[in-house]
Enzyme design. Structure first.
Site: not given
Ligand code: NAD
Length: 466
Positions: A164, A239, A273, A370
């Site tokens: 997804k 992650e 991130c 962040e």
């Molecule tokens: P997010 O958590 O809002 O969304 C990430 C994914 O999760 C999306 O596909 C979203 O649709 C899905 N999602 C949202 N709610 C969900 C639920 N209840 N159940 C299952 N899936 C769900 O994050 P974002 O805003 O898309 O991305 C930014 C965040 O990602 C930042 O905090 C960043 O640090 C983190 N990030 C971490 C890494 C790493 O490797 N550590 C890499 C890139 C981004």
């Protein structure tokens, strides 16, 4: 992004705000259909396939990613706003990830020993078996590479996959699905299910046939996934976010440190991130670092990621723009000084100026949270111990770096910094052969390297009377 209709999502180009595609919110029904098919595919042609052929499919996928470099990079830049120079680089990294895990397929092996038990001798051995159907959930900031870092090891391990992508950025995931099929991946092994997190993502995490979720995204969603995964006790890899410190000592190569730190936070508009969002500079070089990072911020060309001379693109969405500007405002209200930046650019697309903040305190939200935007704080320190204490004063622990010409100081800091990655004299470095992941609330488990492959395997012990 909020649902426009129950099943249709507008996909935008963040450089202009224009709608470039529509995707569906698959929801429970699409997830269930894909999970059933992936479950069936576990025991068919895929399970019977020789490791050599499985490796070949992954290798061919790496090749075709490289052959399609320009179209994939354009698609990525159009969909997430990333400048083309960065999209090209990261698409090439994704090709390398597929090749790395292609190379690992034939090395999946157990161990053997004689076991004296129950009055006899058993020839005992372990088998390394795939976990089964796995769910891979990715964010919008680096869509294609993060997808590759999950899909390649999952397939190398012999799992079947439901992926997804973020609702904002489904395009390159759909392209990958086509490339995998062209490379010979059997039908049913890989599914992209598009949709919102709270509908499609949640359905995936709750599905009884899904045995593992590998998630990259925010801490808040990560925590909700841990709870939802309890239903069938799925394994979970997380992650999550970061608030990565960059320590610059008096003896550092100031020129390189400042230039690298600037691109380390402003590259991809801070939507990384691992972005080095907190700089700590020692007193003798502090003024020079502030001046150099600020002048780098001012000189980076900001614009549409598709224009070749763009260094920094837009943020992903209006929501993120509002959020980032909110943090800058909070910093200002808390007493931080804005050396450069701080404002939105234009009214088309979601641009914000690269921003440098000084005179911060450790309790300010700009230092603790962040921001996920092109905003860096720079603080002064006298003794390195003090800087390490401040660097570790966070619930995050993803990445960190230290700049010094003294190798002993570098290694000593590497021991003390609480983060999954420490770089000495560089900004974030990542290699698919090295584990990547977070300390503390930056995550659970590791991706890349042998550990990344292990995350999709389970061991079975077999005892044969002999
Ligand atoms: P997010 O958590 O809002 O969304 C990430 C994914 O999760 C999306 O596909 C979203 O649709 C899905 N999602 C949202 N709610 C969900 C639920 N209840 N159940 C299952 N899936 C769900 O994050 P974002 O805003 O898309 O991305 C930014 C965040 O990602 C930042 O905090 C960043 O640090 C983190 N990030 C971490 C890494 C790493 O490797 N550590 C890499 C890139 C981004």
């Amino acid at each position: 992004m909020k649902p426009q209709t129950s099943d249709s999502i507008d996909v935008l180009n963040p450089a202009t705000g224009a709608i470039i595609a529509r995707s569906s919110d698959g929801g429970r029904e699409a997830v269930d259909k894909a999970a059933q098919e992936a479950h069936v595919a576990l025991s068919g042609e895929w399970a019977a396939m020789s490791p050599a052929l499985r490796a070949q499919i992954l290798w061919r996928t790496g090749d075709s990613i490289e052959e399609n470099l320009e179209s994939l990079a354009h698609e990525e830049s159009t969909n997430c706003g990333m400048p083309l120079w960065l999209s090209r680089l990261l698409v090439l990294e994704a090709a390398k990830v597929f090749r790395y895990f292609a190379g690992s397929v034939e090395r999946i092996a157990g161990q053997a020993k004689d076991v004296h038990a129950n009055g006899g001798v058993f020839h005992a051995y372990t088998r390394r078996e795939p976990l089964g159907v796995v769910g891979l959930i990715t964010p919008w900031n680096v869509p294609f590479l993060i997808t590759a870092m999950k899909v390649a090891p999952a397939l190398a391990a012999g799992c079947t996959v439901l992926h997804k992508p973020a609702e904002e950025t489904p395009l390159t995931a759909l392209s990958l699905s086509r490339l995998l099929a062209e490379a010979g991946l059997p039908e049913g092994v890989f599914h992209v299910v598009t949709g919102y997190g709270h509908t499609t993502g949640a359905a995936l995490v709750e599905h009884e046939l899904v045995r593992k979720v590998s998630f990259t995204g925010s801490g808040a969603v990560g925590k909700s996934i841990v709870k939802a995964a309890a239903g069938n006790l799925k394994r979970v890899t997380l992650e999550l976010g970061g608030k990565s410190p960059v320590l610059i000592c008096d003896d550092a190569d100031v020129e390189s440190a400042a230039a690298t730190a600037a691109i380390g936070i402003f590259g991809n508009s801070g939507q990384a991130c691992v972005a080095g969002s907190r700089i700590y500079a020692q007193s003798k070089v502090y003024d020079e670092i502030v001046e150099k990072v600020a002048s780098a911020a001012q000189s980076m060309r900001i614009g549409n990621g598709l224009e070749d001379d763009t260094v920094i693109g837009p943020l992903i969405s209006q929501n993120q723009l509002t959020r980032v500007l909110g943090f800058i405002e909070a910093g200002r209200n808390d007493g931080a000084e804005i050396v450069t930046g701080g404002k939105q650019i234009g009214d088309q697309g979601f641009y914000v100026e690269p921003t440098v903040l000084v005179n911060t305190r450790p309790d300010m939200s700009v230092v603790r949270e962040e921001i996920f935007g092109p905003v860096v704080t720079i603080a002064k320190f006298d003794e390195l111990d003090e800087a390490i204490t401040q660097a570790n004063d966070t619930e995050y622990g993803l990445s960190s770096s230290i700049w010094t010409r003294d190798i002993q100081v570098g290694h000593s800091a590497a021991r003390q910094l609480q983060a999954g990655t420490v770089v000495i004299n560089g900004s974030h470095v990542q290699d698919m052969g090295m584990p990547f992941g977070g300390y503390k609330q930056s995550g659970w488990g590791r991706e890349n390297g042998i550990e990344g492959l292990d995350a999709f395997l389970q061991s079975k012990s077999v005892y044969a009377a002999s």
